[in-house]
Design an enzyme around this catalytic site. Structure first.
Site, mmCIF file in Angstrom:
data_model
loop_
_atom_site.group_PDB
_atom_site.id
_atom_site.type_symbol
_atom_site.label_atom_id
_atom_site.label_comp_id
_atom_site.label_asym_id
_atom_site.label_seq_id
_atom_site.Cartn_x
_atom_site.Cartn_y
_atom_site.Cartn_z
ATOM 1 N N CYS A 148 0.841 -1.204 0.000
ATOM 2 C CA CYS A 148 0.000 0.000 0.000
ATOM 3 C C CYS A 148 0.879 1.258 0.000
ATOM 4 O O CYS A 148 1.507 1.560 -1.004
ATOM 5 C CB CYS A 148 -0.988 -0.038 1.165
ATOM 6 S SG CYS A 148 -2.415 1.062 0.919
ATOM 7 N N HIS A 174 -3.222 -5.104 1.318
ATOM 8 C CA HIS A 174 -2.658 -5.419 2.629
ATOM 9 C C HIS A 174 -2.630 -6.933 2.851
ATOM 10 O O HIS A 174 -3.545 -7.487 3.463
ATOM 11 C CB HIS A 174 -3.480 -4.752 3.737
ATOM 12 C CG HIS A 174 -3.355 -3.268 3.787
ATOM 13 N ND1 HIS A 174 -2.454 -2.626 4.606
ATOM 14 C CD2 HIS A 174 -4.016 -2.297 3.095
ATOM 15 C CE1 HIS A 174 -2.569 -1.321 4.431
ATOM 16 N NE2 HIS A 174 -3.501 -1.095 3.518
ATOM 17 N N GLU A 203 -0.964 -8.584 4.894
ATOM 18 C CA GLU A 203 -0.826 -8.905 6.322
ATOM 19 C C GLU A 203 -2.174 -9.016 7.022
ATOM 20 O O GLU A 203 -2.264 -9.549 8.140
ATOM 21 C CB GLU A 203 0.046 -7.846 7.021
ATOM 22 C CG GLU A 203 -0.613 -6.514 7.308
ATOM 23 C CD GLU A 203 -0.700 -5.578 6.112
ATOM 24 O OE1 GLU A 203 -1.090 -4.405 6.313
ATOM 25 O OE2 GLU A 203 -0.383 -5.997 4.974
#
Length: 202
Positions: free
Chosen positions: A76, A172, A174
Site C-alpha cells: 500500500c 494489505h 498482512e
C-alpha cells in the site's frame, strides 16, 4: 535470516506476526542504523507522505541506499514509496521499481473492500488470492523489467509486482489469512542471502 519491518506508522505489527508465523526472525526498524542489521525489509501501509516526514533526510537516504542493495517489500503506502512515478498528487519516492502508481485510486476508507485475485504464475488447483484494499493505490503502468505477480478483476489489473529484489503490493496481505506473498518475499530474501554468501574454500 533477519527481516526488518519499518515501524514508523501503519500496521507494522501485523507484518511482524505474519513473518514470525512463517519462521522469520523479525526486527522493528525505528532508526536508520538498524537497516545495517537486517537481510530484508517490509515497508507497511500508512500514509506515504507521513512516512517521508518521519524518515527525515538521513533516514530517507539510508533507506534509498538499502532498497538498491537488499530485498524490500512495500505494501500500500510502501508500494507508493517504492514506485518511480507517483500521481494524485505527485510525490518524490525511492524510485526502486519501474511503475506508475496512483494514490487513493480505489476510493476513501469507506470504500475499503476484500477482493479475490490471482497469484502468478498460477498452478493447477490454486485458490484465489484474498486481497484487502484500504484506501489503496492503483498501478497504472508497469515497466518492461517488472514482473506482475498478482492481478485482480476482469481486466487482470496488476496489484503485486516484482523487479529484481524489490516487491510491491497495492493491498494489505498482512490482513489476510493468505500467506503466499509473504512466503514469496521470504524466498526472495533467502535466495539473495545464498547468492551473496561468501564461498568457503577448503
Amino acid at each position: 535470516m533477519t527481516i526488518g519491518v519499518l515501524a514508523l506508522q501503519g500496521d507494522f505489527d501485523a507484518h511482524r506476526r505474519r513473518l514470525e508465523e512463517l519462521g522469520a526472525k523479525v526486527v522493528l526498524v525505528k532508526k536508520p542504523g538498524q537497516l545495517d542489521e537486517i537481510d530484508g525489509l517490509v515497508i507497511p501501509g500508512g500514509e506515504s507522505g507521513t512516512f517521508l516526514k518521519l524518515l527525515g533526510e538521513e533516514g530517507f537516504e539510508k533507506l534509498k541506499q538499502f532498497v538498491r542493495q537488499k530485498p524490500t517489500f512495500g505494501t500500500c503506502a510502501g508500494a507508493i514509496l517504492l514506485a518511480n512515478e507517483v500521481e494524485n498528487p505527485t510525490q518524490a519516492g525511492l524510485g526502486a521499481i519501474d511503475i506508475r502508481i496512483r494514490r487513493n485510486a480505489y476510493g476513501r476508507q469507506l470504500d475499503s473492500s476484500i477482493r479475490q485475485g490471482r497469484f502468478l504464475p498460477e498452478k493447477p488447483g490454486d485458490s484465489p488470492l484474498e486481497m484487502v484494499f484500504i484506501r489503496a493505490p492503483r498501478i497504472e503502468r508497469v515497466g518492461q523489467a517488472v514482473q506482475v505477480i498478482a492481478t485482480e478483476g476482469n481486466d487482470h489489473a496488476p496489484v503485486a509486482v516484482r523487479q529484481g529484489t524489490v516487491m510491491a503490493a497495492t493491498f494489505h496481505p498482512e490482513l489476510s489469512a493468505d500467506t503466499r506473498l509473504h512466503q514469496a518475499f521470504l524466498a526472495l530474501v533467502d535466495d539473495t542471502c545464498r547468492t551473496d554468501a561468501p564461498v568457503r574454500r577448503l
